[in-house]
Design a protein around this motif. Structure first.
Motif, mmCIF file in Angstrom:
data_model
loop_
_atom_site.group_PDB
_atom_site.id
_atom_site.type_symbol
_atom_site.label_atom_id
_atom_site.label_comp_id
_atom_site.label_asym_id
_atom_site.label_seq_id
_atom_site.Cartn_x
_atom_site.Cartn_y
_atom_site.Cartn_z
ATOM 1 N N LEU A 217 -33.972 38.926 50.591
ATOM 2 C CA LEU A 217 -33.407 37.749 51.293
ATOM 3 C C LEU A 217 -31.974 37.802 51.735
ATOM 4 N N LYS A 218 -31.341 38.768 50.747
ATOM 5 C CA LYS A 218 -29.969 38.862 51.321
ATOM 6 C C LYS A 218 -29.751 40.022 52.452
ATOM 7 N N VAL A 219 -30.810 41.037 52.396
ATOM 8 C CA VAL A 219 -30.942 41.960 53.633
ATOM 9 C C VAL A 219 -31.287 41.361 54.720
ATOM 10 N N ALA A 220 -32.161 40.415 54.609
ATOM 11 C CA ALA A 220 -32.604 39.713 55.709
ATOM 12 C C ALA A 220 -31.430 38.971 56.451
ATOM 13 N N ASP A 221 -30.689 38.365 55.634
ATOM 14 C CA ASP A 221 -29.640 37.612 55.903
ATOM 15 C C ASP A 221 -28.359 38.393 56.760
ATOM 16 N N ILE A 222 -28.519 39.776 56.163
ATOM 17 C CA ILE A 222 -27.359 40.495 56.811
ATOM 18 C C ILE A 222 -27.875 41.149 58.245
ATOM 19 N N LEU A 223 -29.183 41.655 57.920
ATOM 20 C CA LEU A 223 -29.494 42.739 59.142
ATOM 21 C C LEU A 223 -30.390 41.586 60.123
ATOM 22 N N THR A 224 -30.871 40.333 59.764
ATOM 23 C CA THR A 224 -31.242 39.576 60.727
ATOM 24 C C THR A 224 -32.854 39.984 61.102
ATOM 25 N N VAL A 225 -33.523 39.327 61.954
ATOM 26 C CA VAL A 225 -35.169 39.264 61.844
ATOM 27 C C VAL A 225 -35.377 40.667 62.809
ATOM 28 N N LYS A 226 -34.102 41.204 63.496
ATOM 29 C CA LYS A 226 -34.518 42.473 64.285
ATOM 30 C C LYS A 226 -33.794 43.539 63.792
ATOM 31 N N GLY A 227 -33.001 43.125 62.958
ATOM 32 C CA GLY A 227 -32.142 44.496 62.253
ATOM 33 C C GLY A 227 -32.643 45.795 61.945
ATOM 34 N N GLY A 228 -33.904 45.711 61.542
ATOM 35 C CA GLY A 228 -34.369 46.753 61.137
ATOM 36 C C GLY A 228 -35.380 47.427 61.817
ATOM 37 N N THR A 229 -35.490 47.022 63.257
ATOM 38 C CA THR A 229 -36.202 47.593 64.237
ATOM 39 C C THR A 229 -36.115 48.991 64.520
ATOM 40 N N GLY A 230 -37.272 49.433 64.559
ATOM 41 C CA GLY A 230 -37.404 51.157 64.737
ATOM 42 C C GLY A 230 -36.794 51.713 63.568
ATOM 43 N N ALA A 231 -36.411 51.265 62.313
ATOM 44 C CA ALA A 231 -35.909 52.018 61.357
ATOM 45 C C ALA A 231 -36.816 51.857 59.983
ATOM 46 N N ILE A 232 -36.450 53.091 59.020
ATOM 47 C CA ILE A 232 -37.004 52.901 57.608
ATOM 48 C C ILE A 232 -36.166 52.469 56.654
ATOM 49 N N VAL A 233 -36.187 51.512 55.976
ATOM 50 C CA VAL A 233 -35.148 51.071 55.088
ATOM 51 C C VAL A 233 -35.417 51.887 53.682
ATOM 52 N N GLU A 234 -34.253 52.667 53.219
ATOM 53 C CA GLU A 234 -34.572 53.253 52.287
ATOM 54 C C GLU A 234 -33.584 52.875 50.829
ATOM 55 N N TYR A 235 -34.132 52.334 49.860
ATOM 56 C CA TYR A 235 -33.436 51.774 48.818
ATOM 57 C C TYR A 235 -33.131 52.793 47.668
ATOM 58 N N PHE A 236 -31.749 52.621 47.310
ATOM 59 C CA PHE A 236 -31.724 53.638 46.059
ATOM 60 C C PHE A 236 -30.407 53.361 45.342
ATOM 61 N N GLY A 237 -29.985 53.931 44.088
ATOM 62 C CA GLY A 237 -28.798 53.485 43.367
ATOM 63 C C GLY A 237 -29.569 53.114 42.139
ATOM 64 N N GLU A 238 -28.464 52.967 40.921
ATOM 65 C CA GLU A 238 -29.131 52.254 39.947
ATOM 66 C C GLU A 238 -29.641 51.075 39.729
ATOM 67 N N GLY A 239 -29.324 50.353 40.855
ATOM 68 C CA GLY A 239 -29.800 49.019 40.723
ATOM 69 C C GLY A 239 -31.245 49.210 41.027
ATOM 70 N N ALA A 240 -31.851 49.965 41.976
ATOM 71 C CA ALA A 240 -33.139 50.192 42.637
ATOM 72 C C ALA A 240 -33.969 50.823 41.163
ATOM 73 N N GLU A 241 -33.126 51.963 40.440
ATOM 74 C CA GLU A 241 -33.998 52.258 39.313
ATOM 75 C C GLU A 241 -34.119 51.067 38.011
ATOM 76 N N SER A 242 -33.303 50.179 38.082
ATOM 77 C CA SER A 242 -33.738 49.169 37.058
ATOM 78 C C SER A 242 -34.702 48.184 37.174
ATOM 79 N N MET A 243 -35.134 48.335 38.494
ATOM 80 C CA MET A 243 -35.849 47.280 38.967
ATOM 81 C C MET A 243 -37.430 47.537 38.600
ATOM 82 N N SER A 244 -38.117 46.547 38.519
ATOM 83 C CA SER A 244 -39.726 46.718 38.208
ATOM 84 C C SER A 244 -40.356 47.343 39.470
ATOM 85 N N CYS A 245 -41.415 48.134 39.347
ATOM 86 C CA CYS A 245 -42.196 48.766 40.656
ATOM 87 C C CYS A 245 -42.810 47.288 41.470
ATOM 88 N N THR A 246 -43.352 46.350 41.099
ATOM 89 C CA THR A 246 -43.678 45.064 41.722
ATOM 90 C C THR A 246 -42.522 44.518 42.393
#
Ligand code: SF4
Length: 754
Positions: A217-246
Motif C-alpha cells: 500500500l505504501k509502495v503503491a502510494d509512492i509509485l502510483t498506478v503507473k509507476g511500475g509499468t514495464g518494470a520488475i519490482v525486486e524486494y530485498f533486505g532484512e525486512g524482506a527476510e523477516s516476512m512470511s512467504c504468504t
C-alpha cells in the motif's frame, strides 16, 4: 498436488551454466530478476546481453495457469493448434464465475447450475489435453498456484493480471492475454520487452498492527498506478527476510496495481517453511542446491543504487498501517491521518461492510491475525457495527481454518463465509441494496477498488487495507477508527482497547483438506470428447480463419474512422459481455461499440456504405461480411491500449475486417492483430489520417509483394471518385507475414510449420 518436481529439477540443472554465462555477457553482478530472465531464454544459453526497457526477447516459461473467464477463448484456440497435449504444465481454475450472495454452499450450487456448460467444457478440454483442472469451489487461481505450483527461480505466465502473486515464492510470474498462453501451451516462445528493474529495500521489521499489505500500500502510494509499468519490482533486505512467504505473496500480488510486469523476492527461510508446510520438501531440497542462483549476487543488495533503475527504501519498523482509496489503490492514507483525510474529502466514515480474503490476503496468517481481533471483540462484549464477509483463497485454507476454529471465531460476529472464489473482488457480489446506488463505505483486503468493482454501485467508496485492519474497522464501524490510539465502547458502554493482532504464519497442526477439488487429466486424452452444444450462447467452437488468397485486397469499405482514445475496452467491452468470452459470434456484437466515429463524434453509429444508412458498428460489419465485402478500420494514436485481451483482435477478424490502419499501436494489440492473421498498419505520414473520408473504398496496390521493412501502398477512393494514395508502414517480420498468409498464427502451428 500434481506439481512437477522433475520439471523443477530440470530448470535448476541448467541454471548455473546459463546465469554464469549471462553474468559474463552483462559484465557485472546480476539481480535475481535478471538471473531468472536469462535462465529462461528461448535460445537456452544466453548469447548476448539485453538492454532493459528496450530489447524484445523470446522466453520459455515453465508453466501456464488460466482462470475460467479467460481460459475459454484460450482453450478454444488451443484446440486448433493440432497438439495432443500442452507443451508445458498448465492448469485451469474455476474461480471468477461464482457469485457471492447467500453463503458458500448455496452460492456454489447456483454457480454450478448457471455456468455448468462452461465448467463442463473447461473440464473436458483439460482432461483431453493434459491440463490440471481445479473445479469450482477449489479456490482462487493465485492461492492455488502458490500452494501447489510456484517455485523459486521459476517463470510462469497466467491469463490473469494477478498471476504476479507467485513472486511470493521467488518466481517471475506474469499476467498475459490468452493468445500468449496459447503460444506457450502450443510449444512456442513467449515474447517480452526485457523489463527495467525497481529495487525495494526493506529495512527494520513489521510490528504491532502493521502487516505485509502495508508495504505494498505504501509502495503503491509512492509509485502510483503507473509507476511500475514495464518494470520488475525486486524486494530485498532484512525486512524482506523477516516476512512470511504468504506476506510476500500479498506484496507481489498488488504489484499489478502499480502496473509492474511482476515482482519477486529472493529465496529464503520463509519460502523453505512454506514449501515444507505445503508438502513440497523435495522442492526445498532441489532449491537448496542452487540457492545462490535464487537470489541476487551479493554485490547487488550491498550497493543496490548501482544495479536497479530505481530504488525505494522502506523502514518496516516505522511503517504505519495504511488504508488506500477510495476508487484507486494508490491513494494511500496512513491510519493516523484518516480522520482528517475522510473529513476533508467527505468520505462516508460509517463502514457498512468488511470483507476479508481474495487471492491477495487469504493466507493462514491473514485469517488467524484477523480472527485474533474478532476474538478480542467477542471477549470484550463488542457487537460489530458493520457486516462481515470472508472468501477463503482455497479449499485447503478453508478446511484448515475451519479445523482450527478460525471460521467459528468469525461466525461469532455473524460473518458470512462465501465460496472459495473471487466473489466480491470481481463484482460477483449480489449485495443487497446496491442497486439503490447510495453513497457508502466498505473496507476490504482485496487489491482493486475501482468504482463499481465490488458491488456495481458507483457510489460505494471501497478502501483497501490489511485483513486485521479490515476486522478492526468493521468492528468499530468507522473508517476513521485508529486501533493504535482509539478505544471502543462495548455493549455495556465500557471503554475497551484492542491489542495488536496475533497469528500463526503457518498452521501448527499443518494444512489439511479432504477434497482439494483437483481433477488430474487423463493419461491419454485422445478419446476424450469435448462437447459444445451448437445452440449454446456462451460457447462456440472456432472455425479456422481463411488463409490469404494471394491477391491484393480490393474494394474494402471503411468501417469506422475511430477518433481519439480507442482502448481494448472500446474495441471489446467487458462488463455484461464477459459471459460471452467463449462465444466469438455473440461477443462480436460488442465490437468497437465504444469507439467514437470521427465523422459524427458518436459511438456505435457508422455509415453502411451499401445502404447509406447509419447503424451499430457490429451490424454494419456483419452487412459487409454478408455481402462478401472486406472492411478496414482506421484509428488514432496508441490504438488498442489497455488489456491484452485477444477478443479485441479476434472480433474484427471474425467480422471481416482485414486491416487496421492507425497513427500508432499499443504493441500487444498490434501483435494480437498479427496473430489473428490481420494487417496492423500505421500511417507513414500521420496527416494522412485526415484524408480518410466516410465513404471511402480501399484498394491495396502491392500486398502481393508484402515483405519485412517495405511499406504497403493503399489507394483510398472517395465518394466523388477522387483518390488518395497513401503509404502504410508495418512491423511484420518474415514469420509474421507467414501468419498473415496462413490466416492466423494458429493455422500455421496446426499445419506444423511454426
Ligand atoms: Fe482477480 Fe480478485 Fe479473483 Fe484475485 S480474487 S484473481 S484479484 S478477481
Amino acid at each position: 498436488m500434481a506439481f512437477d518436481i522433475e520439471m523443477i529439477e530440470k530448470v535448476y540443472a541448467t541454471m548455473a551454466e546459463r546465469v554464469d554465462k549471462a553474468r559474463e555477457l552483462v559484465g557485472r553482478p546480476l539481480t535475481l530478476s535478471e538471473k531468472i530472465l536469462y535462465s529462461h531464454l528461448w535460445e537456452k544459453t544466453p548469447s548476448q546481453a539485453f538492454t532493459r526497457g528496450k530489447d524484445y526477447v523470446d522466453f520459455a516459461p515453465d508453466r501456464v495457469a488460466c482462470q475460467d473467464a479467460t481460459a475459454q477463448m484460450a482453450l478454444l484456440q488451443f484446440m486448433h493448434a493440432g497438439k495432443k497435449t500442452v507443451a508445458v504444465p498448465t492448469t485451469v481454475h474455476c474461480d471468477h464465475l461464482i457469485q457471492a450472495k447467500v453463503g458458500a454452499d448455496a452460492d456454489l450450487t447456483r454457480a454450478k447450475s448457471q455456468s455448468s456448460e462452461v465448467f463442463d467444457f473447461l473440464s473436458s478440454v483439460s482432461n483431453k489435453y493434459g491440463i490440471g483442472f481445479w473445479k469450482p469451489g477449489s479456490g482462487i487461481i493465485h492461492q492455488i498456484v502458490l500452494e501447489n505450483y510456484a517455485f523459486p527461480g521459476g517463470m510462469m505466465i497466467g491469463t490473469d493480471s494477478h498471476t504476479v502473486n507467485a513472486g511470493g515464492l521467488g518466481m517471475l510470474a506474469i499476467g498475459v492475454g490468452g493468445a500468449d498462453a496459447v503460444d506457450v501451451m502450443s510449444g512456442m516462445s513467449w515474447e517480452l520487452k526485457f523489463p527495467k528493474l525497481i529495487g525495494v529495500k526493506l529495512t527494520g521489521k513489521l510490528n504491532g498492527w502493521t502487516a505485509p499489505k502495508d508495504v505494498i500500500l505504501k509502495v503503491a502510494d509512492i509509485l502510483t498506478v503507473k509507476g511500475g509499468t514495464g518494470a520488475i519490482v525486486e524486494y530485498f533486505g532484512e525486512g524482506a527476510e523477516s516476512m512470511s512467504c504468504t506476506g510476500k505473496g500479498t506484496i507481489c500480488n498488488m504489484g499489478a496495481e502499480i502496473g509492474a510486469t511482476t515482482s519477486t523476492f529472493g529465496y529464503d527461510d520463509s519460502m523453505r517453511r512454506y514449501l515444507a508446510a505445503t508438502d513440497r520438501q523435495d522442492v526445498v531440497n532441489a532449491a537448496d542446491k542452487v540457492a545462490e542462483y535464487l537470489t541476487a549476487d551479493k554485490e547487488v543488495y550491498a550497493n543496490p543504487e548501482q544495479y536497479f533503475d530505481q530504488l525505494i527504501e522502506i523502514n518496516l519498523s516505522e511503517l504505519e498501517p495504511h488504508i488506500n482509496g477510495p476508487f484507486t489503490p494508490d491513494r494511500g492514507t496512513p491510519v493516523s491521518k484518516m480522520k482528517e483525510e475522510a473529513a476533508a474529502n467527505g468520505w462516508p466514515v460509517k463502514v457498512e461492510w468488511g470483507l476479508i480474503g481474495s487471492c491477495t490476503n487469504s493466507s493462514y496468517e491473514d485469517m488467524s491475525r484477523a480472527a485474533s481481533i474478532v476474538e478480542q471483540a467477542v471477549a470484550h462484549g463488542i457487537s460489530p457495527k458493520a457486516e462481515f464477509g470472508i472468501n477463503p483463497g482455497s479449499e485447503q485454507i478453508r478446511y484448515t481454518i475451519e479445523r482450527d476454529g478460525i471460521i467459528a471465531t468469525f461466525e461469532k460476529m455473524g460473518t458470512k463465509v462465501f465460496t472459495n472464489a473471487c466473489g466480491p473482488c470481481i463484482g460477483q457480489w449480489d449485495r443487497e441494496g446496491a442497486d439503490k446506488e447510495e453513497k457508502n463505505t466498505i473496507v476490504h483486503s482485496f487489491n482493486r477498488n475501482f468504482s463499481k468493482r465490488a458491488d456495481g454501485n458507483p457510489n460505494t467508496h471501497a478502501f483497501v487495507t490489511s485483513p486485521e485492519m479490515v476486522a478492526a474497522l468493521a468492528i468499530s464501524g468507522r473508517l476513521d477508527f485508529n486501533p493504535l490510539t482509539d478505544a471502543l465502547l462495548n455493549d455495556k458502554g465500557e471503554e475497551v482497547r484492542l491489542n495488536p493482532p496475533k497469528g500463526d504464519e503457518l498452521p501448527n497442526k499443518g494444512f489439511d483438506v479432504e477434497d482439494a477439488g483437483f481433477q488430474a487429466p487423463a493419461a491419454d486424452g485422445s478419446s476424450v470428447e469435448v462437447v459444445v452444444s451448437p445452440t449454446s450462447e456462451r460457447l462456440q467452437l472456432l472455425e479456422p480463419f481463411k488463409p490469404w488468397n494471394g491477391e491484393n485486397i480490393t474494394g474494402a469499405k471503411l468501417l469506422i474512422k475511430a477518433f481519439g482514445k480507442c482502448t481494448t475496452d472500446h474495441i471489446s467491452m467487458a462488463g455484461p459481455w464477459l459471459r460471452f468470452r467463449g462465444h466469438l459470434d455473440n461477443i462480436s456484437n460488442n465490437m468497437l461499440i465504444g469507439a467514437v466515429n470521427a465523422f459524427n463524434q458518436q459511438t456505435n453509429k457508422v455509415k453502411n456504405q451499401l445502404t447509406g444508412d447509419y447503424d451499430a458498428v457490429p451490424a454494419v460489419a456483419r452487412a459487409y461480411k454478408a455481402a462478401g465485402v472486406d472492411s478496414i478500420v482506421v484509428g488514432d494514436h496508441n490504438y488498442g491500449e489497455g488489456s491484452s485481451r485477444e477478443h479485441a483482435a479476434m472480433e474484427p477478424r471474425f467480422l471481416g475486417v482485414t486491416a487496421v490502419l492507425v497513427k500508432s499501436f499499443a504493441r500487444i494489440h498490434e501483435t494480437n492483430l498479427k496473430k489473428q492473421g490481420m494487417l496492423g498498419l500505421t500511417f507513414a505520414n500521420e496527416a494522412d489520417y485526415d484524408r480518410i473520408q466516410e465513404d471511402d473504398t480501399v484498394n491495396f496496390l502491392d500486398l502481393t509483394s508484402f515483405a519485412p521493412g517495405k511499406p504497403l501502398t493503399l489507394e483510398f477512393v472517395h465518394a466523388d471518385g477522387s483518390k488518395d494514395v497513401i503509404l502504410a508502414n508495418h512491423t511484420y517480420n518474415e514469420g509474421q507475414i507467414e501468419w498473415f498468409k496462413a490466416g492466423s498464427a494458429l493455422n500455421l502451428i496446426a499445419a506444423g510449420k511454426a
